[in-house]
Design a protein around this motif. Sequence first.
Motif, PDB file in Angstrom:
ATOM      1  N   GLU A 148      -9.382  13.112   7.259  1.00  0.00           N
ATOM      2  CA  GLU A 148      -9.860  12.057   8.147  1.00  0.00           C
ATOM      3  C   GLU A 148      -9.554  10.702   7.511  1.00  0.00           C
ATOM      4  OE1 GLU A 148     -14.003  10.507  10.282  1.00  0.00           O
ATOM      5  OE2 GLU A 148     -13.932  12.465   9.272  1.00  0.00           O
ATOM      6  N   LEU A 149      -8.948   9.815   8.283  1.00  0.00           N
ATOM      7  CA  LEU A 149      -8.577   8.499   7.774  1.00  0.00           C
ATOM      8  C   LEU A 149      -9.618   7.462   8.166  1.00  0.00           C
ATOM      9  CD1 LEU A 149      -4.756   8.443   8.635  1.00  0.00           C
ATOM     10  CD2 LEU A 149      -5.835   9.118   6.491  1.00  0.00           C
ATOM     11  N   GLY A 150      -9.793   6.467   7.318  1.00  0.00           N
ATOM     12  CA  GLY A 150     -10.709   5.376   7.627  1.00  0.00           C
ATOM     13  C   GLY A 150     -10.158   4.483   8.721  1.00  0.00           C
ATOM     14  N   PRO A 151     -10.980   3.585   9.245  1.00  0.00           N
ATOM     15  CA  PRO A 151     -10.566   2.754  10.383  1.00  0.00           C
ATOM     16  C   PRO A 151      -9.459   1.766  10.083  1.00  0.00           C
ATOM     17  CG  PRO A 151     -12.743   2.104   9.575  1.00  0.00           C
ATOM     18  CD  PRO A 151     -12.394   3.379   8.887  1.00  0.00           C
ATOM     19  N   LEU A 152      -9.157   1.524   8.802  1.00  0.00           N
ATOM     20  CA  LEU A 152      -8.062   0.608   8.456  1.00  0.00           C
ATOM     21  C   LEU A 152      -6.991   1.293   7.607  1.00  0.00           C
ATOM     22  CD1 LEU A 152      -9.905  -2.768   7.673  1.00  0.00           C
ATOM     23  CD2 LEU A 152      -8.665  -2.120   9.750  1.00  0.00           C
ATOM     24  N   ALA A 153      -7.000   2.598   7.556  1.00  0.00           N
ATOM     25  CA  ALA A 153      -6.015   3.321   6.745  1.00  0.00           C
ATOM     26  C   ALA A 153      -4.600   3.043   7.249  1.00  0.00           C
ATOM     27  CB  ALA A 153      -6.299   4.819   6.776  1.00  0.00           C
ATOM     28  N   GLY A 154      -3.723   2.705   6.308  1.00  0.00           N
ATOM     29  CA  GLY A 154      -2.334   2.434   6.650  1.00  0.00           C
ATOM     30  C   GLY A 154      -2.051   1.012   7.081  1.00  0.00           C
ATOM     31  N   VAL A 155      -3.097   0.175   7.108  1.00  0.00           N
ATOM     32  CA  VAL A 155      -2.923  -1.217   7.551  1.00  0.00           C
ATOM     33  C   VAL A 155      -2.587  -2.106   6.350  1.00  0.00           C
ATOM     34  CG1 VAL A 155      -3.993  -3.190   8.684  1.00  0.00           C
ATOM     35  CG2 VAL A 155      -4.550  -0.861   9.443  1.00  0.00           C
ATOM     36  N   PRO A 156      -1.497  -2.857   6.406  1.00  0.00           N
ATOM     37  CA  PRO A 156      -1.152  -3.747   5.295  1.00  0.00           C
ATOM     38  C   PRO A 156      -2.143  -4.903   5.157  1.00  0.00           C
ATOM     39  CG  PRO A 156       0.771  -3.275   6.660  1.00  0.00           C
ATOM     40  CD  PRO A 156      -0.429  -2.811   7.420  1.00  0.00           C
ATOM     41  N   VAL A 157      -2.363  -5.334   3.926  1.00  0.00           N
ATOM     42  CA  VAL A 157      -3.257  -6.457   3.649  1.00  0.00           C
ATOM     43  C   VAL A 157      -2.655  -7.294   2.524  1.00  0.00           C
ATOM     44  CG1 VAL A 157      -4.656  -5.066   2.058  1.00  0.00           C
ATOM     45  CG2 VAL A 157      -5.640  -7.122   3.074  1.00  0.00           C
ATOM     46  N   ALA A 158      -2.791  -8.608   2.649  1.00  0.00           N
ATOM     47  CA  ALA A 158      -2.362  -9.537   1.602  1.00  0.00           C
ATOM     48  C   ALA A 158      -3.604 -10.042   0.888  1.00  0.00           C
ATOM     49  CB  ALA A 158      -1.590 -10.700   2.215  1.00  0.00           C
ATOM     50  N   VAL A 159      -3.537 -10.202  -0.421  1.00  0.00           N
ATOM     51  CA  VAL A 159      -4.715 -10.545  -1.231  1.00  0.00           C
ATOM     52  C   VAL A 159      -4.508 -11.877  -1.932  1.00  0.00           C
ATOM     53  CG1 VAL A 159      -6.171  -9.811  -3.160  1.00  0.00           C
ATOM     54  CG2 VAL A 159      -5.286  -8.104  -1.554  1.00  0.00           C
ATOM     55  N   LYS A 160      -5.453 -12.778  -1.757  1.00  0.00           N
ATOM     56  CA  LYS A 160      -5.401 -14.079  -2.434  1.00  0.00           C
ATOM     57  C   LYS A 160      -5.329 -13.864  -3.937  1.00  0.00           C
ATOM     58  CE  LYS A 160      -7.938 -18.497  -2.574  1.00  0.00           C
ATOM     59  NZ  LYS A 160      -9.162 -19.202  -2.131  1.00  0.00           N
ATOM     60  N   ASP A 161      -4.508 -14.647  -4.605  1.00  0.00           N
ATOM     61  CA  ASP A 161      -4.230 -14.417  -6.028  1.00  0.00           C
ATOM     62  C   ASP A 161      -5.362 -14.871  -6.942  1.00  0.00           C
ATOM     63  OD1 ASP A 161      -2.538 -13.295  -7.925  1.00  0.00           O
ATOM     64  OD2 ASP A 161      -1.637 -15.224  -8.435  1.00  0.00           O
ATOM     65  N   VAL A 162      -6.576 -14.855  -6.420  1.00  0.00           N
ATOM     66  CA  VAL A 162      -7.775 -15.158  -7.215  1.00  0.00           C
ATOM     67  C   VAL A 162      -8.507 -13.875  -7.606  1.00  0.00           C
ATOM     68  CG1 VAL A 162      -9.367 -15.355  -5.247  1.00  0.00           C
ATOM     69  CG2 VAL A 162      -9.755 -16.765  -7.307  1.00  0.00           C
ATOM     70  N   LEU A 163      -8.076 -12.747  -7.036  1.00  0.00           N
ATOM     71  CA  LEU A 163      -8.705 -11.449  -7.295  1.00  0.00           C
ATOM     72  C   LEU A 163      -7.829 -10.609  -8.211  1.00  0.00           C
ATOM     73  CD1 LEU A 163      -9.876 -10.860  -3.658  1.00  0.00           C
ATOM     74  CD2 LEU A 163     -11.430 -10.868  -5.607  1.00  0.00           C
ATOM     75  N   THR A 164      -8.438 -10.032  -9.244  1.00  0.00           N
ATOM     76  CA  THR A 164      -7.657  -9.249 -10.196  1.00  0.00           C
ATOM     77  C   THR A 164      -7.133  -7.974  -9.559  1.00  0.00           C
ATOM     78  OG1 THR A 164      -9.661  -8.167 -11.040  1.00  0.00           O
ATOM     79  CG2 THR A 164      -8.882 -10.129 -12.219  1.00  0.00           C
ATOM     80  N   THR A 165      -5.896  -7.634  -9.916  1.00  0.00           N
ATOM     81  CA  THR A 165      -5.222  -6.441  -9.418  1.00  0.00           C
ATOM     82  C   THR A 165      -4.564  -5.752 -10.608  1.00  0.00           C
ATOM     83  OG1 THR A 165      -3.469  -8.009  -8.815  1.00  0.00           O
ATOM     84  CG2 THR A 165      -4.780  -7.120  -7.021  1.00  0.00           C
ATOM     85  N   LYS A 166      -4.964  -4.549 -10.871  1.00  0.00           N
ATOM     86  CA  LYS A 166      -4.504  -3.835 -12.054  1.00  0.00           C
ATOM     87  C   LYS A 166      -2.976  -3.703 -12.077  1.00  0.00           C
ATOM     88  CE  LYS A 166      -5.263   0.361 -14.774  1.00  0.00           C
ATOM     89  NZ  LYS A 166      -6.019   1.638 -14.860  1.00  0.00           N
ATOM     90  N   GLY A 167      -2.373  -4.232 -13.132  1.00  0.00           N
ATOM     91  CA  GLY A 167      -0.938  -4.114 -13.314  1.00  0.00           C
ATOM     92  C   GLY A 167      -0.099  -5.024 -12.443  1.00  0.00           C
TER      93      GLY A 167
END
Length: 491
Positions: free
Chosen positions: A68-87
């Motif tokens: 079962e997939l969540g309501p936003l599964a597969g949806v692209p998202v862009a993240v403001k570069d103020v939030l840490t992202t591993k690697g």
Amino acid sequence: MSDLTRLSAVEIAGLVASGETSAVEVTQAHLDRIGAVDDRVHAFLHVDTEGALAAARAVDERRAAGDELGPLAGVPVAVKDVLTTKGVPTTVGSKILEGWRPPYDSTIVERLRAAGTVMLGKTNMDEFAMGSSTEYSAYGPTRNPWDTDRIPGGSGGGSAAALAAYEAPLSIGSDTGGSIRQPGAVTGTVGAKPTYGGTSRYGLVAFSSSLDTPGPCARTVLDAALLHEVIGGHDPRDSTSIPAPVPDVVAAARLGATGDLTGVKLGMVTEFIGEGAEPGVMAAFRDAAEALAKLGAEIVEVSCPHFKYALPAYYLIAPSECSSNLARFDGVRFGLRVGDDGNRSLEEVMSLTREAGFGPEVKRRIMIGTYALSSGYYDAYYGQAQKVRTLITRDFTSAFEQVDALISPTTPFVAFPLGSRTADPYQMYLADLFTIPTNLYGGPAISVPCGLSDGLPVGFQIMAPTMADDRMYRIAAALESAVGTLTPPTI
């Protein structure tokens, strides 16, 4: 342009879940769009092509396995570069963190990954989230897709521009004094600031710890509500996180979309009616207010007399907190390091690093904040500003005893030309005149497109009591149902 990039997040998720398209196809369409237009928009600082396609393949594999997939599964998202992202590089728009790849994900990013969204990359922003135009990025300005000679708002202009340019259907921003809502207003998109503490600040590079609030950005109110539901909720790693569930913002958005606001009472902020606002902005705002009245809402004027002091209070409180938070960027443990030739003291290396690594707006605010916190001036400046903050909170409390929500234009003017205000910080700060009070109070607020002025988008702001995020989504969705969404010109 691929039809897939024109779809809402709800529509994309439905197609992926049904198997009519794959998450990989959706992701590739958006990567292609970024490749086609971002040289003109500069919404992104880093595009994680491999990571995005890998995440998309994982969603397709789960669907093929019958999960079962969540309501936003597969949806692209862009993240403001103020939030840490591993690697993945996290620069906060600053040279002082150029090339830094965090060893951990922020809570917001963790929740995005767990929900099956596909992170496309990191968006451009004013350095350390200090600015209203995304011209203070150390990596060059972002441009507004409505007119690439104009600003996309700030500090999260990259996140808003990515939506307006159809490079992403969803994005994440952070709002300290209006940095989600103001870019939303001038790009014709939706930007929501949740209740302070309703979304986690763990992994958010701090600017002003008592004000910073991560939140959702989208092209429709329902998409924003779905993203809010994914990223919101208590986080024990954030000491300011509210230990309560997220209000049912999705149900509220769906209810509002029916277009019935019978029994809802809205207060126009008297102090913001015509206060420094362009005539075209006020005309669009009043037309939108009339549209809400036709849906059954009662609209009255409400005075919030201390709102006029919000701007000066904010520009003492936020710089004071930033002067403390940014002390950690010293060239010792991570990021840029200048002058370490073996002949200089640690203090000299720290000074040279900060001189080279911080831009002019960041330096300006550090100096203001350091002065406001200094011995002999603390009570006169920072202390007084905190007293004003209390008075503004009382204005909100009193207003919400009379009405269900407050309304105003989001920003006094439409997107201004690049370079037209950088020489005058005060004129730049006025972009946040209507958004700052909510940050000082801590309640939720949302900007929704409500029309055009001189061919450029105008935003309509809805402010609600703390933890009444669902209320603002209901009103916002009703307004959207009445006035529609805006379609930027094709670039």
